[in-house]
Each structure stands twice: as C-alpha cells, then as structure tokens.
Scaffold this motif. Structure first.
Motif, PDB file in Angstrom:
ATOM      1  N   GLN A 105      48.036  51.604  36.560  1.00  0.00           N
ATOM      2  CA  GLN A 105      47.610  52.691  35.673  1.00  0.00           C
ATOM      3  C   GLN A 105      47.033  53.823  36.509  1.00  0.00           C
ATOM      4  O   GLN A 105      46.244  53.590  37.424  1.00  0.00           O
TER       5      GLN A 105
ATOM      6  N   GLU B  62      44.871  57.408  36.152  1.00  0.00           N
ATOM      7  CA  GLU B  62      44.044  58.204  35.252  1.00  0.00           C
ATOM      8  C   GLU B  62      43.806  59.586  35.850  1.00  0.00           C
ATOM      9  O   GLU B  62      43.315  59.701  36.980  1.00  0.00           O
TER      10      GLU B  62
ATOM     11  N   VAL C 262      50.596  64.280  29.403  1.00  0.00           N
ATOM     12  CA  VAL C 262      49.901  62.985  29.472  1.00  0.00           C
ATOM     13  C   VAL C 262      49.072  62.777  28.209  1.00  0.00           C
ATOM     14  O   VAL C 262      48.278  63.648  27.833  1.00  0.00           O
ATOM     15  N   PRO C 263      49.206  61.651  27.533  1.00  0.00           N
ATOM     16  CA  PRO C 263      48.409  61.392  26.332  1.00  0.00           C
ATOM     17  C   PRO C 263      46.979  60.977  26.668  1.00  0.00           C
ATOM     18  O   PRO C 263      46.710  60.468  27.759  1.00  0.00           O
TER      19      PRO C 263
ATOM     20  N   ARG D 127      44.257  58.400  26.102  1.00  0.00           N
ATOM     21  CA  ARG D 127      44.273  56.996  25.686  1.00  0.00           C
ATOM     22  C   ARG D 127      43.077  56.245  26.268  1.00  0.00           C
ATOM     23  O   ARG D 127      42.528  56.631  27.306  1.00  0.00           O
TER      24      ARG D 127
ATOM     25  N   ASN E 284      45.945  51.070  27.212  1.00  0.00           N
ATOM     26  CA  ASN E 284      46.874  51.448  26.144  1.00  0.00           C
ATOM     27  C   ASN E 284      47.956  52.335  26.753  1.00  0.00           C
ATOM     28  O   ASN E 284      47.843  53.558  26.782  1.00  0.00           O
ATOM     29  N   LEU E 285      49.016  51.711  27.236  1.00  0.00           N
ATOM     30  CA  LEU E 285      49.984  52.406  28.078  1.00  0.00           C
ATOM     31  C   LEU E 285      51.362  52.566  27.453  1.00  0.00           C
ATOM     32  O   LEU E 285      52.293  53.041  28.115  1.00  0.00           O
TER      33      LEU E 285
ATOM     34  N   ASN F   6      54.466  54.131  25.815  1.00  0.00           N
ATOM     35  CA  ASN F   6      55.008  55.497  25.738  1.00  0.00           C
ATOM     36  C   ASN F   6      54.208  56.500  26.568  1.00  0.00           C
ATOM     37  O   ASN F   6      53.942  57.624  26.130  1.00  0.00           O
ATOM     38  N   THR F   7      53.819  56.080  27.758  1.00  0.00           N
ATOM     39  CA  THR F   7      53.137  56.976  28.699  1.00  0.00           C
ATOM     40  C   THR F   7      54.100  57.361  29.815  1.00  0.00           C
ATOM     41  O   THR F   7      55.035  56.608  30.127  1.00  0.00           O
TER      42      THR F   7
ATOM     43  N   ASP G  52      55.757  54.068  34.007  1.00  0.00           N
ATOM     44  CA  ASP G  52      54.799  54.476  32.988  1.00  0.00           C
ATOM     45  C   ASP G  52      53.398  54.244  33.534  1.00  0.00           C
ATOM     46  O   ASP G  52      53.225  53.881  34.681  1.00  0.00           O
TER      47      ASP G  52
ATOM     48  N   ILE H 256      47.643  58.197  32.146  1.00  0.00           N
ATOM     49  CA  ILE H 256      46.875  58.578  30.964  1.00  0.00           C
ATOM     50  C   ILE H 256      45.748  59.539  31.332  1.00  0.00           C
ATOM     51  O   ILE H 256      45.338  59.631  32.492  1.00  0.00           O
TER      52      ILE H 256
END
Length: 208
Positions: free
Chosen positions: A89, A91, A104-105, A107, A111-112, A114-115, A131, A134
């Motif tokens: 992940q 950030e 970038v959403p 989140r 919670n990954l 559809n990233t 993926d 976030i």
C-alpha cells in the motif's frame, strides 16, 4: 435516580469527557507499506532496518526508501514503514497525487479495492503495483478501553477542533479506529496539517 435518569447522566458525562480529552495529532508524510515478497524485489539482499519506532506499538519507520513514479512525475525518498503487511500500500497526499498524475481515492488503510497502481524503484530493482495507492482518510487511533470511555465505536465519525492561535481549524468526518493495543492519536496527512498550520506537538478535542 431511576434507570432513565441514570442513562441520561451517563450520556452527559461521556459527552463532556469527549470535549476534555486532548488527542495528540500525528502528521503522516507520504509512505509505503510492503509485503515481504515485494520488499525483497526492491531490496533482494538487504534486511529491513529500523530507523525509528512510531507511536503505534509495533510500527516503525525503516532506513529503506524508494522512488514512486506516476504518469506525470515522481517523488524520491519515500520511506518504507514496517512491519510487513499482507498487501502492499502506498499513501500519498492529494498534492502528491497531482504531481504523480494519478487520481487517488480517500480511503482508510487497507481498503484498496479499485485503487490505482504505481511504479516503485530502489537502487537495486523496480516493481509495479497494480493497485494500492490511497490518500489516507483522517482518523483517530485509540485503545478499546479509551473508545468505551469516550462512548465511541469503530466506524463512528466525529469532528475535531485543533486550536492553533494563528489558524484554528475543525476537521470533520474523522473516523474512529479502536484497537486493543492502539495509542490515542489522530492521523492527518501533510495537506491537512498545512491547512491548520499544524506542526510539532499539537492536540485536538472532539467537539461533536
């Protein structure tokens, strides 16, 4: 005092307690969490090394850093945090996302779905993540006992006031994240901290 009055008194005490408790504010710069497999692709002959223990028990900033690359730009010296996770992940802040050229959403960590993905580069190798990028949603870590005392639970959202003299600010939709071993701390990213001129040791109070 009957049961109804007692419950009303308890609610009033909990509400007052929320507004009294000072919550330390932690500022998160862009950083990376990796699986052990992905780490070894970037640092095949180098064990992860602890640079500094973080406030949350068991978590640390490592000596290792990488460059992250998007379609329009790159950011160098992005630090890897440990320990290893079950899914890699990255950030970033919204400002970082614009520099990289990716949408970038916002989140919560983990919670990954559809990233977007991103490229990582070290001096030893490179890796493409399909993926996992976030912008971290603002949140408060706390122990389960602290959550019970404050009358909040996992998934609740609150508003938090940070009263700096020059630029006081209220953060809304701050999500509660209790855990057995968590320490009380609100996490903001660098964009949010800059909006409130927050640096060094700062504290917030729940106002709702």
């Amino acid at each position: 005092m009957d049961d109804k009055d007692f419950q009303a008194t308890v609610r009033e005490v909990l509400t007052n307690l929320k507004t009294i408790v000072k919550i330390p504010v932690g500022i998160s710069n862009h950083h990376i969490h990796l699986t052990e497999t992905d780490y070894k692709k970037l640092f095949p002959h180098e064990a992860i090394k602890v640079k500094k223990e973080l406030n949350q028990p068991g978590e640390f900033a490592s000596e290792q850093m990488v460059t992250i690359k998007g379609p329009r730009g790159k950011i160098a010296r992005v630090r890897i945090l440990g320990p290893f996770r079950s899914h890699s992940q990255v950030e970033v802040s919204l400002t970082d996302a614009r520099k990289l050229g990716i949408k970038v959403p916002i989140r919560l960590s983990g919670n990954l779905d559809n990233t977007p993905g991103i490229d990582l580069e070290s001096e030893y190798g490179s890796l493409h993540l399909n993926d996992g990028v976030i912008v971290a949603k603002r949140h408060i870590h706390m122990s389960e006992k602290e959550a019970a005392l404050l009358g909040v639970k996992k998934g609740d959202t609150v508003s938090v006031s940070v009263d700096n003299a020059e630029r006081p600010i209220v953060f809304q939709n701050v999500e509660i994240r209790p855990g057995k071993n968590f320490k009380l701390e609100m996490h903001l990213d660098t964009d949010e901290a800059n909006a409130g001129n927050i640096s060094g040791k700062s504290f917030g109070k729940i106002i709702s």
